[in-house]
Scaffold this motif. Structure first.
Motif, PDB file in Angstrom:
ATOM      1  N   ARG A 105       0.905  -0.905  -0.085  1.00  0.00           N
ATOM      2  CA  ARG A 105      -0.022   0.131   0.143  1.00  0.00           C
ATOM      3  C   ARG A 105       0.910   1.291   0.306  1.00  0.00           C
ATOM      4  NH1 ARG A 105      -5.449   0.609   1.386  1.00  0.00           N
ATOM      5  NH2 ARG A 105      -5.229  -1.370   2.334  1.00  0.00           N
ATOM      6  N   ALA A 106       0.719   2.104  -0.996  1.00  0.00           N
ATOM      7  CA  ALA A 106       1.422   2.820  -0.876  1.00  0.00           C
ATOM      8  C   ALA A 106       1.081   4.702   0.040  1.00  0.00           C
ATOM      9  CB  ALA A 106       1.993   4.202  -2.594  1.00  0.00           C
ATOM     10  N   ARG A 107       2.139   4.942   0.218  1.00  0.00           N
ATOM     11  CA  ARG A 107       1.335   6.581   0.720  1.00  0.00           C
ATOM     12  C   ARG A 107       0.481   7.384   0.273  1.00  0.00           C
ATOM     13  NH1 ARG A 107       6.343   7.812   5.431  1.00  0.00           N
ATOM     14  NH2 ARG A 107       6.500   8.992   3.609  1.00  0.00           N
ATOM     15  N   PRO A 108      -0.044   8.746   0.393  1.00  0.00           N
ATOM     16  CA  PRO A 108      -0.270   9.650  -0.866  1.00  0.00           C
ATOM     17  C   PRO A 108       0.960  10.105  -1.633  1.00  0.00           C
ATOM     18  CG  PRO A 108      -2.204   8.899   0.593  1.00  0.00           C
ATOM     19  CD  PRO A 108      -1.006   8.223   0.880  1.00  0.00           C
ATOM     20  N   GLU A 109       1.483  10.573  -0.438  1.00  0.00           N
ATOM     21  CA  GLU A 109       2.717  11.739  -0.880  1.00  0.00           C
ATOM     22  C   GLU A 109       3.747  10.852  -1.940  1.00  0.00           C
ATOM     23  OE1 GLU A 109       3.064  11.012   3.285  1.00  0.00           O
ATOM     24  OE2 GLU A 109       1.267  10.654   2.100  1.00  0.00           O
ATOM     25  N   ASP A 110       4.309   8.703  -1.283  1.00  0.00           N
ATOM     26  CA  ASP A 110       4.921   8.474  -2.348  1.00  0.00           C
ATOM     27  C   ASP A 110       3.777   7.970  -3.689  1.00  0.00           C
ATOM     28  OD1 ASP A 110       6.502   8.663   0.118  1.00  0.00           O
ATOM     29  OD2 ASP A 110       6.166   6.514   0.409  1.00  0.00           O
ATOM     30  N   ALA A 111       2.770   8.124  -3.766  1.00  0.00           N
ATOM     31  CA  ALA A 111       1.858   7.649  -4.988  1.00  0.00           C
ATOM     32  C   ALA A 111       2.332   9.153  -5.699  1.00  0.00           C
ATOM     33  CB  ALA A 111       0.618   7.595  -4.896  1.00  0.00           C
ATOM     34  N   ARG A 112       2.347  10.409  -5.055  1.00  0.00           N
ATOM     35  CA  ARG A 112       2.387  11.604  -5.788  1.00  0.00           C
ATOM     36  C   ARG A 112       3.887  11.706  -6.112  1.00  0.00           C
ATOM     37  NH1 ARG A 112       3.326  17.016  -4.078  1.00  0.00           N
ATOM     38  NH2 ARG A 112       2.547  18.862  -5.683  1.00  0.00           N
ATOM     39  N   LEU A 113       4.828  11.747  -5.874  1.00  0.00           N
ATOM     40  CA  LEU A 113       6.565  11.930  -6.052  1.00  0.00           C
ATOM     41  C   LEU A 113       6.937  10.921  -6.759  1.00  0.00           C
ATOM     42  CD1 LEU A 113       8.731  12.633  -5.060  1.00  0.00           C
ATOM     43  CD2 LEU A 113       9.185  10.775  -3.477  1.00  0.00           C
ATOM     44  N   VAL A 114       6.049   8.742  -6.916  1.00  0.00           N
ATOM     45  CA  VAL A 114       6.496   8.511  -8.232  1.00  0.00           C
ATOM     46  C   VAL A 114       5.971   8.932  -9.454  1.00  0.00           C
ATOM     47  CG1 VAL A 114       6.667   5.920  -8.622  1.00  0.00           C
ATOM     48  CG2 VAL A 114       6.863   6.450  -7.118  1.00  0.00           C
ATOM     49  N   GLU A 115       4.612   9.398  -9.149  1.00  0.00           N
ATOM     50  CA  GLU A 115       4.066   9.773 -10.844  1.00  0.00           C
ATOM     51  C   GLU A 115       4.223  11.131 -11.197  1.00  0.00           C
ATOM     52  OE1 GLU A 115      -0.608  11.115 -12.125  1.00  0.00           O
ATOM     53  OE2 GLU A 115      -0.137  10.373  -9.430  1.00  0.00           O
ATOM     54  N   THR A 116       5.165  11.482 -10.448  1.00  0.00           N
ATOM     55  CA  THR A 116       5.903  13.300 -10.590  1.00  0.00           C
ATOM     56  C   THR A 116       6.896  12.155 -11.466  1.00  0.00           C
ATOM     57  OG1 THR A 116       4.672  14.336  -9.009  1.00  0.00           O
ATOM     58  CG2 THR A 116       6.783  15.107 -10.060  1.00  0.00           C
ATOM     59  N   ALA A 117       7.974  11.527 -10.597  1.00  0.00           N
ATOM     60  CA  ALA A 117       9.311  11.069 -12.047  1.00  0.00           C
ATOM     61  C   ALA A 117       9.047  10.291 -12.702  1.00  0.00           C
ATOM     62  CB  ALA A 117       9.913  10.091 -10.506  1.00  0.00           C
ATOM     63  N   TYR A 118       7.888   9.584 -12.656  1.00  0.00           N
ATOM     64  CA  TYR A 118       7.054   9.141 -14.697  1.00  0.00           C
ATOM     65  C   TYR A 118       7.055  10.410 -15.040  1.00  0.00           C
ATOM     66  CZ  TYR A 118       8.082   4.927 -12.554  1.00  0.00           C
ATOM     67  OH  TYR A 118       8.685   3.714 -12.450  1.00  0.00           O
ATOM     68  N   GLU A 119       6.839  11.483 -15.282  1.00  0.00           N
ATOM     69  CA  GLU A 119       5.828  12.509 -15.723  1.00  0.00           C
ATOM     70  C   GLU A 119       6.781  13.708 -16.209  1.00  0.00           C
ATOM     71  OE1 GLU A 119       3.321  15.153 -13.371  1.00  0.00           O
ATOM     72  OE2 GLU A 119       1.628  13.696 -13.955  1.00  0.00           O
ATOM     73  N   ALA A 120       8.271  13.976 -15.526  1.00  0.00           N
ATOM     74  CA  ALA A 120       9.673  14.013 -16.119  1.00  0.00           C
ATOM     75  C   ALA A 120      10.177  13.758 -16.510  1.00  0.00           C
ATOM     76  CB  ALA A 120      10.085  14.404 -14.337  1.00  0.00           C
ATOM     77  N   LEU A 121       9.994  12.645 -16.096  1.00  0.00           N
ATOM     78  CA  LEU A 121      11.400  11.166 -17.024  1.00  0.00           C
ATOM     79  C   LEU A 121      10.332  11.910 -18.812  1.00  0.00           C
ATOM     80  CD1 LEU A 121      12.623   9.328 -18.316  1.00  0.00           C
ATOM     81  CD2 LEU A 121      11.372   7.716 -17.900  1.00  0.00           C
ATOM     82  N   GLU A 122       8.635  11.450 -18.833  1.00  0.00           N
ATOM     83  CA  GLU A 122       8.366  11.869 -20.280  1.00  0.00           C
ATOM     84  C   GLU A 122       8.419  13.318 -20.843  1.00  0.00           C
ATOM     85  OE1 GLU A 122       4.391  10.714 -19.098  1.00  0.00           O
ATOM     86  OE2 GLU A 122       4.214   8.588 -18.801  1.00  0.00           O
ATOM     87  N   ALA A 123       8.217  14.080 -19.629  1.00  0.00           N
ATOM     88  CA  ALA A 123       8.669  15.571 -20.785  1.00  0.00           C
ATOM     89  C   ALA A 123      10.346  15.447 -20.786  1.00  0.00           C
ATOM     90  CB  ALA A 123       8.176  16.332 -19.468  1.00  0.00           C
ATOM     91  N   GLY A 124      11.008  14.810 -20.582  1.00  0.00           N
ATOM     92  CA  GLY A 124      12.465  15.098 -20.746  1.00  0.00           C
ATOM     93  C   GLY A 124      12.320  14.044 -22.171  1.00  0.00           C
ATOM     94  N   ILE A 125      11.757  13.087 -22.546  1.00  0.00           N
ATOM     95  CA  ILE A 125      12.565  12.441 -23.575  1.00  0.00           C
ATOM     96  C   ILE A 125      11.354  13.034 -24.579  1.00  0.00           C
ATOM     97  CG2 ILE A 125      11.249  10.558 -24.656  1.00  0.00           C
ATOM     98  CD1 ILE A 125      11.184   8.612 -21.758  1.00  0.00           C
ATOM     99  N   ALA A 126      10.098  13.567 -24.531  1.00  0.00           N
ATOM    100  CA  ALA A 126       9.587  14.509 -25.349  1.00  0.00           C
ATOM    101  C   ALA A 126      10.273  15.683 -26.144  1.00  0.00           C
ATOM    102  CB  ALA A 126       8.038  14.856 -25.053  1.00  0.00           C
TER     103      ALA A 126
END
Length: 255
Positions: A120-141
């Motif tokens: 079970r993910a803590r809400p703040e951890d879920a947001r942190l991980v989600e943002t890390a993937y968003e940052a990766l996608e932005a960099g790739i784009a």
């Protein structure tokens, strides 16, 4: 030096990247409460061995490290940002894990990282991980012919800063090819329109690292490898090896 790869080389690097993706998937599928970090490293070793691939991590010994790295995967838990050494630590429900792994196949390297929560993910951890993937996608784009390295750095940093997260000082992406770390450096924050122009055939690792507490500073643990957050807040790390091509960015470390 920045080596421009041929189209034939990109195909070979794609196979190395596929092995990395398979290793990361196998580690993630095995990572449950009670499993040790050393056991996860063994899983990654088995995937590499089955593919006939070597490891660019195992016995890697940069100038700043006191000893060679003893594993094929970096396993960083909770406040560890990167370079965590797999040991007898057992995962617990709610742990945030970052796994960084590489493979060498036919003389070419693939390098990638994933972050996820155990159970079970803590809400703040879920947001942190989600943002890390968003940052990766932005960099790739932003990794397109005609842009510059600074455009990638700006894209990654903008996502991280907008969410209120820290970006570890001095850590970032890099070129990939015959070795794991080649030119150019690819920072996780920068000014658009600056830096080396991106050309067809360049291969880079884009790897956002985010600190949940918002600070950028960090320290190296006593093992000489593990980099941890100063304030004890949690961190996330994502990464893909990406080829810049005339047809747009090509992810070489996807499944």
């Amino acid at each position: 030096m920045v080596e421009i790869k041929t189209d034939a080389t990109l195909l070979v690097m794609r196979e190395a990247g596929r092995v990395v993706a398979q290793a990361l998937e196998a580690v993630r599928n095995t990572a449950v409460p009670g499993v040790t970090l050393a056991e996860l490293d063994r899983v990654a070793r088995e995937v590499l061995a089955a593919a006939g691939a070597g490891s660019p991590f195992l016995d890697y010994h940069p100038d700043w490290a006191p000893t060679p790295f003893p594993a094929v995967a970096c396993l960083s838990v909770n406040d560890a940002i990167v370079h965590g050494i797999p040991d007898g630590t057992r995962l617990a429900d709610g742990d945030l894990v970052s796994v960084d792994c590489g493979a060498v196949l036919d003389g070419w390297v693939g390098d990638a990282a994933v972050s996820f929560t155990i159970g079970r993910a803590r809400p703040e951890d879920a947001r942190l991980v989600e943002t890390a993937y968003e940052a990766l996608e932005a960099g790739i784009a932003a990794a397109v012919v005609g842009n510059r390295v600074g455009d990638i750095a700006h894209a990654v940093g903008r996502v991280c800063r907008k969410a209120g997260y820290g970006i570890p000082d001095g850590l970032g992406g890099h070129g990939v090819g015959r070795t794991m770390h080649e030119g150019p450096d690819v920072p996780n924050e920068g000014r658009p329109g600056r830096g080396m122009p991106l050309r067809h055939g360049m291969v880079i690792a884009i790897e956002p690292m985010l600190i949940g507490g918002g600070r950028d500073d960090h320290y190296t643990a006593r093992d000489g490898w593990t980099i941890r957050t100063i304030d004890g807040s949690r961190a996330a790390h994502t990464e893909h090896t990406v080829a810049v091509t005339d047809d747009g960015p090509r992810i070489l470390t996807a499944l």
